[in-house]
Design a protein around this motif. Structure first.
Motif: not given
Length: 340
Positions: A49-78
């Motif tokens: 359950w924690n993993a699913r919640v964390a992944e849902r939290d990360m989706e908007p951040t990942t999309e924002a980085l893609q819109r900014l052209g920063l999709a290659g930034l390492p965010i696995q630590s998040f």
């Protein structure tokens, strides 16, 4: 001027009762959480359950980085940082919201019944109001307490700031000013948290000789962040990308356990640290609140008025010192934590 000792004793009993009530509530929560972590079937479901919640939290951040052209930034630590605590953080805040809503509803019903019957209801008695005034702040403190909870809240603040950068980049000309103000609010909330990051990470004790260096580094990081924010207007999308990349780097280092080295020292050489007055601001709010409560007792104000006076003084002092927009930003942060 005579002091009503019975009134003082009633306030003391309400304070003690609020502390005990909060302690009982947190003990029950911690016991249930301990059971969930020890029973293997429940533990597996808890982690999933924690993993699913964390992944849902990360989706908007990942999309924002893609819109900014920063999709290659390492965010696995998040993702790794949230896989054990994301759900627990939201659960605490949902329970807190439920308790606040329950208490608010009870007070509203008591006010309505008081108006209808012309008789003060028990929920509006001074002892009940004082108990609520003590219990609510303690529950808020308890909900935010803990290394894992505070750490993930900081990551959520960083993620919100990155998402705000993406919102500005994709906003229309008519909506850009609102998106920029939201970016200012999220970054302001983050800066206040970064100034006490050594406390949030629980990596430095109060008497440690490393504390001064940790505080100095945090002040430098905040100053660097302010410089990056200031370049958004002059550099446009390039400034937004630089700010988002800086936020991601800070978040990655914090998630990796490097709370005292959020940014490389060489990148901070020409930066002047900001002044940290958060402790003084909080002290002023507490002193004003306590002073208003004591004034109500000394002036022998009508029953319940002293509690309303101290609560109003606390709200006004916080608005004067932190500003009304900071209160709105804090409410937005809590709503972001509660989002499904």
């Amino acid at each position: 001027m005579n002091i009503d000792l019975e009134r003082v004793a009633a306030i003391q009993r309400s304070v003690i009762g609020g502390v005990l009530l909060t302690g009982i509530a947190m003990s029950i929560y911690r016991f249930l959480a301990w059971v969930a972590r020890r029973v293997r079937p429940l533990q597996a479901r808890w982690l999933a359950w924690n993993a699913r919640v964390a992944e849902r939290d990360m989706e908007p951040t990942t999309e924002a980085l893609q819109r900014l052209g920063l999709a290659g930034l390492p965010i696995q630590s998040f993702r790794e940082a949230g896989q054990k605590t994301a759900g627990a953080v939201k659960l605490r805040y949902r329970l807190l919201t439920f308790a606040v809503g329950l208490g608010t509803g009870d007070l509203m019903m008591a006010v309505i019944k008081t108006i209808e019957t012309q008789r003060v209801q028990p929920s509006l008695q001074p002892s009940a109001l004082t108990l609520a005034a003590v219990t609510l702040p303690l529950l808020m403190w308890a909900a935010r307490r803990g290394k894992a909870v505070a750490g993930y809240r900081l990551l959520l603040s960083i993620m919100s700031a990155i998402e705000a950068c993406g919102a500005v980049a994709t906003s229309s000309a008519s909506d850009r000013h609102q998106a920029l103000r939201h970016l200012d609010d999220t970054c302001s909330t983050l800066r206040r948290s970064l100034l006490r990051v050594h406390r949030i990470a629980n990596s430095v004790t109060r008497r440690s000789p490393r504390q001064r260096k940790a505080k100095h580094h945090a002040a430098l990081v905040v100053a660097k962040l302010q410089l990056a924010e200031a370049q958004v207007d002059s550099k446009g999308d390039a400034g937004l990308r630089s700010l988002a990349a800086l936020l991601a780097k800070i978040g990655n280092n914090f998630a990796a356990g490097r709370a005292s080295t959020l940014l490389p020292e060489q990148s901070l050489r020409d930066t002047a640290p900001v002044a940290n007055r958060e402790g003084l601001r909080l002290t002023v709010v507490v002193v004003v609140t306590a002073g208003a409560l004591c004034l109500g007792v000394l002036l022998e104000l009508p029953a319940g008025v002293d509690v309303v006076l101290s609560g109003s003084a606390a709200v006004l002092a916080a608005m004067v010192i932190y500003g009304p927009r900071s209160a709105i930003a804090k409410a937005g942060e809590i709503m972001g934590i509660l989002r499904p």
